[in-house]
Scaffold this motif. Structure first.
Motif, PDB file in Angstrom:
ATOM      1  N   VAL A 659     -15.590 -11.044  -7.104  1.00 46.66           N
ATOM      2  CA  VAL A 659     -15.966 -11.954  -5.816  1.00 46.66           C
ATOM      3  C   VAL A 659     -17.183 -12.764  -5.950  1.00 46.66           C
ATOM      4  O   VAL A 659     -17.782 -12.769  -7.168  1.00 46.66           O
ATOM      5  CB  VAL A 659     -16.670 -11.401  -4.073  1.00 46.66           C
ATOM      6  N   ASN A 660     -17.055 -13.993  -5.626  1.00 50.18           N
ATOM      7  CA  ASN A 660     -17.776 -14.862  -5.851  1.00 50.18           C
ATOM      8  C   ASN A 660     -18.853 -15.402  -4.830  1.00 50.18           C
ATOM      9  O   ASN A 660     -20.277 -16.274  -4.884  1.00 50.18           O
ATOM     10  CB  ASN A 660     -17.809 -16.566  -6.060  1.00 50.18           C
ATOM     11  N   ARG A 661     -19.107 -14.863  -3.162  1.00 52.62           N
ATOM     12  CA  ARG A 661     -19.650 -15.513  -2.273  1.00 52.62           C
ATOM     13  C   ARG A 661     -20.023 -14.270  -1.105  1.00 52.62           C
ATOM     14  O   ARG A 661     -18.596 -13.485  -0.617  1.00 52.62           O
ATOM     15  CB  ARG A 661     -19.160 -16.655  -1.781  1.00 52.62           C
ATOM     16  N   TYR A 662     -21.283 -14.522  -0.353  1.00 57.09           N
ATOM     17  CA  TYR A 662     -21.344 -13.896   0.940  1.00 57.09           C
ATOM     18  C   TYR A 662     -21.760 -14.840   1.922  1.00 57.09           C
ATOM     19  O   TYR A 662     -23.055 -15.931   1.256  1.00 57.09           O
ATOM     20  CB  TYR A 662     -21.436 -12.320   0.414  1.00 57.09           C
ATOM     21  N   ASP A 663     -21.283 -14.784   2.794  1.00 57.07           N
ATOM     22  CA  ASP A 663     -22.094 -15.547   3.648  1.00 57.07           C
ATOM     23  C   ASP A 663     -22.248 -14.671   5.208  1.00 57.07           C
ATOM     24  O   ASP A 663     -21.490 -13.512   5.538  1.00 57.07           O
ATOM     25  CB  ASP A 663     -21.085 -16.402   4.588  1.00 57.07           C
ATOM     26  N   LYS A 696     -26.045 -18.158  10.969  1.00 56.05           N
ATOM     27  CA  LYS A 696     -25.728 -17.926   9.644  1.00 56.05           C
ATOM     28  C   LYS A 696     -27.424 -17.839   8.972  1.00 56.05           C
ATOM     29  O   LYS A 696     -28.089 -17.859   9.511  1.00 56.05           O
ATOM     30  CB  LYS A 696     -25.624 -19.231   8.889  1.00 56.05           C
ATOM     31  N   ILE A 697     -27.517 -16.941   8.609  1.00 58.28           N
ATOM     32  CA  ILE A 697     -28.802 -15.818   7.774  1.00 58.28           C
ATOM     33  C   ILE A 697     -28.843 -16.679   6.559  1.00 58.28           C
ATOM     34  O   ILE A 697     -29.666 -17.117   6.363  1.00 58.28           O
ATOM     35  CB  ILE A 697     -28.510 -14.457   7.982  1.00 58.28           C
ATOM     36  N   LEU A 698     -27.686 -16.309   5.521  1.00 61.77           N
ATOM     37  CA  LEU A 698     -28.100 -16.775   4.280  1.00 61.77           C
ATOM     38  C   LEU A 698     -26.104 -17.078   3.861  1.00 61.77           C
ATOM     39  O   LEU A 698     -25.556 -15.821   4.567  1.00 61.77           O
ATOM     40  CB  LEU A 698     -28.827 -15.781   3.270  1.00 61.77           C
ATOM     41  N   SER A 699     -26.070 -17.563   2.637  1.00 63.66           N
ATOM     42  CA  SER A 699     -25.027 -17.481   1.464  1.00 63.66           C
ATOM     43  C   SER A 699     -25.718 -16.917   0.284  1.00 63.66           C
ATOM     44  O   SER A 699     -26.762 -16.926  -0.168  1.00 63.66           O
ATOM     45  CB  SER A 699     -24.842 -18.767   1.084  1.00 63.66           C
ATOM     46  N   TYR A 700     -25.118 -16.008   0.008  1.00 64.30           N
ATOM     47  CA  TYR A 700     -25.188 -15.064  -1.462  1.00 64.30           C
ATOM     48  C   TYR A 700     -24.277 -15.793  -2.411  1.00 64.30           C
ATOM     49  O   TYR A 700     -23.334 -15.706  -1.931  1.00 64.30           O
ATOM     50  CB  TYR A 700     -25.237 -13.636  -1.192  1.00 64.30           C
ATOM     51  N   TYR A 701     -24.458 -15.884  -3.884  1.00 63.34           N
ATOM     52  CA  TYR A 701     -23.691 -16.913  -4.303  1.00 63.34           C
ATOM     53  C   TYR A 701     -23.793 -15.625  -5.780  1.00 63.34           C
ATOM     54  O   TYR A 701     -24.882 -15.169  -6.226  1.00 63.34           O
ATOM     55  CB  TYR A 701     -23.769 -18.041  -4.973  1.00 63.34           C
ATOM     56  N   VAL A 702     -22.457 -15.159  -6.137  1.00 62.29           N
ATOM     57  CA  VAL A 702     -22.646 -13.335  -6.269  1.00 62.29           C
ATOM     58  C   VAL A 702     -21.919 -13.893  -8.332  1.00 62.29           C
ATOM     59  O   VAL A 702     -21.821 -14.844  -8.810  1.00 62.29           O
ATOM     60  CB  VAL A 702     -21.693 -13.023  -6.142  1.00 62.29           C
ATOM     61  N   THR A 703     -23.163 -13.194  -9.329  1.00 61.90           N
ATOM     62  CA  THR A 703     -22.991 -13.020 -10.563  1.00 61.90           C
ATOM     63  C   THR A 703     -22.646 -11.647 -11.019  1.00 61.90           C
ATOM     64  O   THR A 703     -23.286 -11.102 -10.162  1.00 61.90           O
ATOM     65  CB  THR A 703     -24.435 -13.310 -11.052  1.00 61.90           C
ATOM     66  N   LEU A 724     -20.112 -10.310   8.283  1.00 60.53           N
ATOM     67  CA  LEU A 724     -20.060 -10.994   6.927  1.00 60.53           C
ATOM     68  C   LEU A 724     -18.307 -12.163   6.408  1.00 60.53           C
ATOM     69  O   LEU A 724     -17.512 -11.332   7.176  1.00 60.53           O
ATOM     70  CB  LEU A 724     -20.174 -10.086   6.085  1.00 60.53           C
ATOM     71  N   MET A 725     -18.608 -12.853   5.576  1.00 61.13           N
ATOM     72  CA  MET A 725     -17.602 -13.449   5.215  1.00 61.13           C
ATOM     73  C   MET A 725     -17.960 -12.900   3.677  1.00 61.13           C
ATOM     74  O   MET A 725     -18.867 -14.212   2.993  1.00 61.13           O
ATOM     75  CB  MET A 725     -17.225 -14.699   5.642  1.00 61.13           C
ATOM     76  N   GLU A 726     -17.021 -11.918   2.683  1.00 62.56           N
ATOM     77  CA  GLU A 726     -16.291 -13.113   1.306  1.00 62.56           C
ATOM     78  C   GLU A 726     -15.165 -12.707   0.699  1.00 62.56           C
ATOM     79  O   GLU A 726     -14.189 -13.073   1.518  1.00 62.56           O
ATOM     80  CB  GLU A 726     -16.495 -10.396   0.993  1.00 62.56           C
ATOM     81  N   ALA A 727     -16.317 -13.854  -0.326  1.00 59.61           N
ATOM     82  CA  ALA A 727     -15.107 -15.445  -0.652  1.00 59.61           C
ATOM     83  C   ALA A 727     -15.067 -15.404  -2.244  1.00 59.61           C
ATOM     84  O   ALA A 727     -15.767 -14.815  -3.037  1.00 59.61           O
ATOM     85  CB  ALA A 727     -15.704 -16.208  -0.160  1.00 59.61           C
ATOM     86  N   ALA A 756      -9.680 -20.349  -1.563  1.00 64.14           N
ATOM     87  CA  ALA A 756     -10.982 -19.055  -2.012  1.00 64.14           C
ATOM     88  C   ALA A 756     -10.650 -17.805  -0.640  1.00 64.14           C
ATOM     89  O   ALA A 756      -9.211 -18.101   0.233  1.00 64.14           O
ATOM     90  CB  ALA A 756     -12.451 -19.287  -1.175  1.00 64.14           C
ATOM     91  N   VAL A 757     -10.283 -17.015  -1.624  1.00 63.48           N
ATOM     92  CA  VAL A 757      -9.785 -16.067  -0.652  1.00 63.48           C
ATOM     93  C   VAL A 757     -11.237 -15.237   0.447  1.00 63.48           C
ATOM     94  O   VAL A 757     -11.728 -14.861  -0.525  1.00 63.48           O
ATOM     95  CB  VAL A 757      -8.948 -14.827  -1.803  1.00 63.48           C
ATOM     96  N   VAL A 758     -10.812 -15.647   1.619  1.00 60.20           N
ATOM     97  CA  VAL A 758     -11.996 -15.066   2.144  1.00 60.20           C
ATOM     98  C   VAL A 758     -11.501 -13.454   3.011  1.00 60.20           C
ATOM     99  O   VAL A 758     -10.327 -13.172   3.889  1.00 60.20           O
ATOM    100  CB  VAL A 758     -12.276 -15.647   3.304  1.00 60.20           C
ATOM    101  N   VAL A 759     -12.118 -12.422   3.097  1.00 60.13           N
ATOM    102  CA  VAL A 759     -12.799 -11.304   3.481  1.00 60.13           C
ATOM    103  C   VAL A 759     -13.463 -11.359   4.955  1.00 60.13           C
ATOM    104  O   VAL A 759     -15.287 -11.167   4.550  1.00 60.13           O
ATOM    105  CB  VAL A 759     -12.749  -9.869   2.754  1.00 60.13           C
TER     106      VAL A 759
END
Length: 793
Positions: A659-663, A696-703, A724-727, A756-759
């Protein structure tokens, strides 16, 4: 016979001067086959741009790591010792990411403060942008400038720090990490930051100052860059707007001043797939180099400990010099202009070269031309968007044919002005009618001096028009050549804004540009007012305008290199086990209709999940989608305890796919206290309560698929309503989907979560995992506090 052609000579010279003003803003010769190693070479810099921008390299991508390694290697090959800084930061935009900054330092002989060369190396996410202009051009300019500086064996008293920040596109994260955590931050005296909001055009200098700009303006002038393009009106407006460059973080968090150098033309390529090497202007890249080389040499040996100032300066560029003077002069200049104006009008009336009734009638064509020009541009642009609905696709607000529309409405304005003044050719009437525009311009400058002092230099063309009036009053005749010479300051100072406003702020500013063009025409009435047969001039202007309109029409379609943006996102609701196709597009095309159909539904159900984007884009259409076997994240409550009136939680969210991002969202009424995300707090956190707008609280860009850990407390009686939305950014390449590639005249829409593919799911403990609340620990006689137990089916 000779005299009858003066108007034609005047018109041709006016056009030539205006062309020269734009031509001389930036270097034009980029033929550098044999540039010495001690000088900046655009060709060598382009080689660096090509290497950095081979592929999109957003934070979390494999290419991002490759670019970082390449930059370290390039610095090391210059003989510099490199270091890196890694860590998490949660910045003002509400974005969390782990940044990896790349640093090097050239020691000075007697440094009190260091000069910093700054640029970011990550490209924009979501839109497949190679980032050639934003910001490989900045990185390449620094690399080439440092290489030339070292090859020149130049002496430097001050240390030179090179910082390639990470995560700028996400929320200035790398800059925030450096300023708040790195020990070198306290050593920085001035920052030279290179940026881009387009792929062409002149590079503008914009200052970031702690208080006044006087000392910074003086030092910039002393550095003597070859093609300075800047003015204090831009500085005043910039200070009023929310800024978003790395340098902003340096000023706000570290009280460190500096200069931004950014180009903004061809804005439609910004953050898109078309921000590639082919679209980057070589002249623009060279312009960046003409700033950095002299400024680096100058500041490497200047006194950087005394750049603060309590005074602001008016400043502006001309083809001949960079001019500046204190803000305190503004009101005095307006006062002097007003006195001179009243004096010469009074003398003219006394000598009967001016007539009060004729002066009064001069307000009719003045306000008529202003109102009609502004209305035509305002309503005209709105009408064009109706007939060309595809213009709504370009979120930047500046279409591919935008330059043609600027020219179209400018020539329409000239036609309107000539038409209004067509009856007033005689010398005495033309100068009578010139009084009203000067009076209006003086009133405008009074307002500017009070409310927008950075625009104080607008008084200079007014002085020149007063001199035209004075010559007529004294001699009772006009001199077309003298008037043309006195018109040059208006051409230099005012005319560029007619183009600059819509380029910088979008085509919605066309009406403002039209009004400014009419004001300039009226101010220069002693020049244009003596053109005979103004009706013919009006028709000529309309014909030229028609030519630009036809050009705009022919360029209104999409093609390769001028692509149509479109968007598609797959959302799987892990709670309801339903899938959905969604888009941000207003105008669907064949590619998006493959999934959304001819009659898609609205996206109102997704309104609570609209994500932050630069232009506040919302989901527009949706359609049912097949359910895919997507595994959502694992959610563990590492702590869930009540102490007093607060419930303390630590939640760990771990991805089970790449994944690349959490909202993260929560109910608006849920107040979070002492929020820590992956161990860090918000950069602007004051007090315990976490401030946010909306859900919204935050967006987390994943590494590297690192999990997200949230630690906070809420009211003990509050319902923990979080989602949450996991993308993942792999819709096109994901083998679970059969999404065809776009046509070559299409590209991903920038600024929004795309491809994007979002859960989506509620935040609650994953099935089969529970946390023992602290209240039960005694009765169960279990330790430690956060022990997991397995729950049997």
């Amino acid at each position: 016979m000779k005299k009858s052609y003066n108007f034609l000579i005047s018109a041709l010279l006016s056009a030539a001067i205006i062309y020269g003003v734009f031509f001389l803003m930036m270097p034009q010769n980029v033929n550098e086959e044999n540039t010495p190693l001690t000088e900046f070479s655009t060709k060598r810099a382009l080689t660096q741009v090509a290497e950095i921008s081979k592929e999109p390299h957003y934070v979390g991508s494999d290419n991002h790591k490759k670019v970082g390694s390449y930059l370290e290697k390039e610095l090391q090959e210059m003989g510099l010792e490199t270091s890196t800084q890694e860590g998490f930061s949660l910045t003002e935009w509400g974005n969390l990411s782990k940044s990896k900054n790349i640093l090097a330092r050239i020691k000075g002989s007697n440094s009190s403060k260091a000069v910093m060369l700054l640029s970011h190396y990550d490209s924009a996410p979501h839109s497949a942008s190679p980032g050639a202009s934003d910001d490989a051009s900045g990185i390449a300019t620094i690399l080439e400038s440092v290489r030339a500086f070292l090859a020149n064996k130049s002496a430097n008293k001050n240390d030179i720090i090179i910082l390639f920040t990470d995560g700028e596109e996400l929320g200035l994260n790398g800059a925030a990490l450096f300023v708040t955590e790195h020990p070198w931050a306290k050593d920085v005296g001035v920052v030279l930051n290179l940026e881009a909001r387009g792929t062409a055009g002149p590079s503008y200098m914009l200052m970031e100052t702690n208080q006044g700009n006087a000392k910074m303006v003086q030092e910039f002038t002393n550095a003597n860059p070859g093609f300075p393009v800047s003015n204090s009106l831009m500085y005043s407006i910039y200070k009023m707007l929310p800024n978003d460059t790395d340098l902003t973080v340096f000023r706000e968090e570290g009280k460190i001043q500096g200069f931004n150098f950014a180009f903004i033309d061809d804005h439609f390529n910004y953050h898109t797939q078309q921000d590639d090497l082919a679209h980057l202007s070589q002249k623009t890249l060279k312009h960046q180099g003409t700033y950095i080389m002299p400024l680096l040499h100058y500041f490497a040996n200047a006194n950087l400990a005394s750049l603060d100032s309590g005074e602001d300066y008016v400043y502006f560029n001309t083809p001949f010099a960079f001019i500046s003077y204190p803000f305190s002069w503004n009101l005095w200049l307006v006062l002097v202009a007003g006195i001179l104006f009243i004096f010469f009008v009074f003398i003219g009336i006394g000598k009967r070269t001016l007539s009060i009734p004729e002066i009064g009638r001069g307000f009719i064509p003045l306000f008529g031309s202003l109102l009609i020009s502004g209305a035509v541009a305002f309503l005209g642009w709105k009408t064009l968007k109706v007939f060309y609905p595809q213009y709504q696709d370009i979120l930047h607000g500046f279409t591919y044919n935008g330059h043609s529309y600027i020219a179209f409405f400018t020539f329409v304005t000239l036609a309107v002005c000539f038409a209004f003044y067509q009856k007033f050719y005689f010398e005495n009437k033309s100068m009578n009618y010139a009084v009203a525009p000067i009076f209006l311009w003086i009133l405008i400058n009074i307002g500017l001096a009070i409310y927008l002092p950075g625009a104080g230099f607008f008084i200079i063309p007014v002085f020149c028009s007063i001199l035209m009036l004075a010559y007529f009053v004294i001699t009772q005749k006009t001199n077309w050549l003298l008037n043309l010479i006195l018109a040059i300051p208006a051409f230099i100072i005012l005319v560029p804004f007619i183009v600059m406003f819509p380029i910088g702020l979008g085509l919605k500013m066309l009406a403002g540009s039209a009004v400014l063009a009419a004001l300039v025409f009226a101010l220069l009435l002693p020049v244009f007012g003596y053109y005979p047969k103004k009706g013919n001039w009006a028709m000529a202007m309309l014909l030229i305008a028609a030519g630009f309109f036809i050009k705009a029409h022919l360029g209104a379609h999409y093609e390769e290199g001028k692509a149509k943006p479109n968007s598609l996102v797959y959302i799987f609701d892990n709670d309801t086990h339903k899938g959905l196709w969604v888009t941000y597009d207003e105008n669907l095309d064949a590619w998006t209709k493959n999934f959304l159909g001819e009659n898609p539904g609205d996206a109102k159900s997704l309104e609570p999940y609209n994500l932050f984007s630069k232009y506040n884009s919302k989901f527009t259409y949706s359609a049912p989608a097949p359910v895919k076997d997507l595994e959502g994240p694992s959610i563990r409550f590492l702590r869930d305890s009540v102490i007093g009136n607060q419930r303390y939680l630590t939640i760990k969210i771990s991805p089970n796919r790449k994944v690349n991002r959490y909202d993260i969202f929560a109910h608006e009424n849920l107040t979070f206290h002492n929020l820590r995300t992956n161990g860090v707090k918000h950069i602007n956190q004051k007090g315990s309560a976490f401030k946010r707008n909306g859900r919204k609280i935050l967006s987390y860009y994943v590494t590297d698929n690192e999990p997200l850990e949230l630690r906070f407390s809420v009211d003990a009686k509050a319902v923990l309503d979080m989602e949450l939305m996991e993308a993942s950014f792999d819709l096109i390449s994901n083998t679970m989907f059969s999404v065809p590639k776009r046509e070559n005249w299409m590209m991903p829409t920038p600024f929004v979560l795309n491809d994007a593919v979002v859960v989506r799911q509620k935040i609650k403990p994953s099935f089969k995992e529970e946390i023992i609340p602290v209240q039960l620990s005694d009765s169960l006689k279990q330790a430690p506090l956060n022990q997991k137990i397995n729950v049997q089916n």
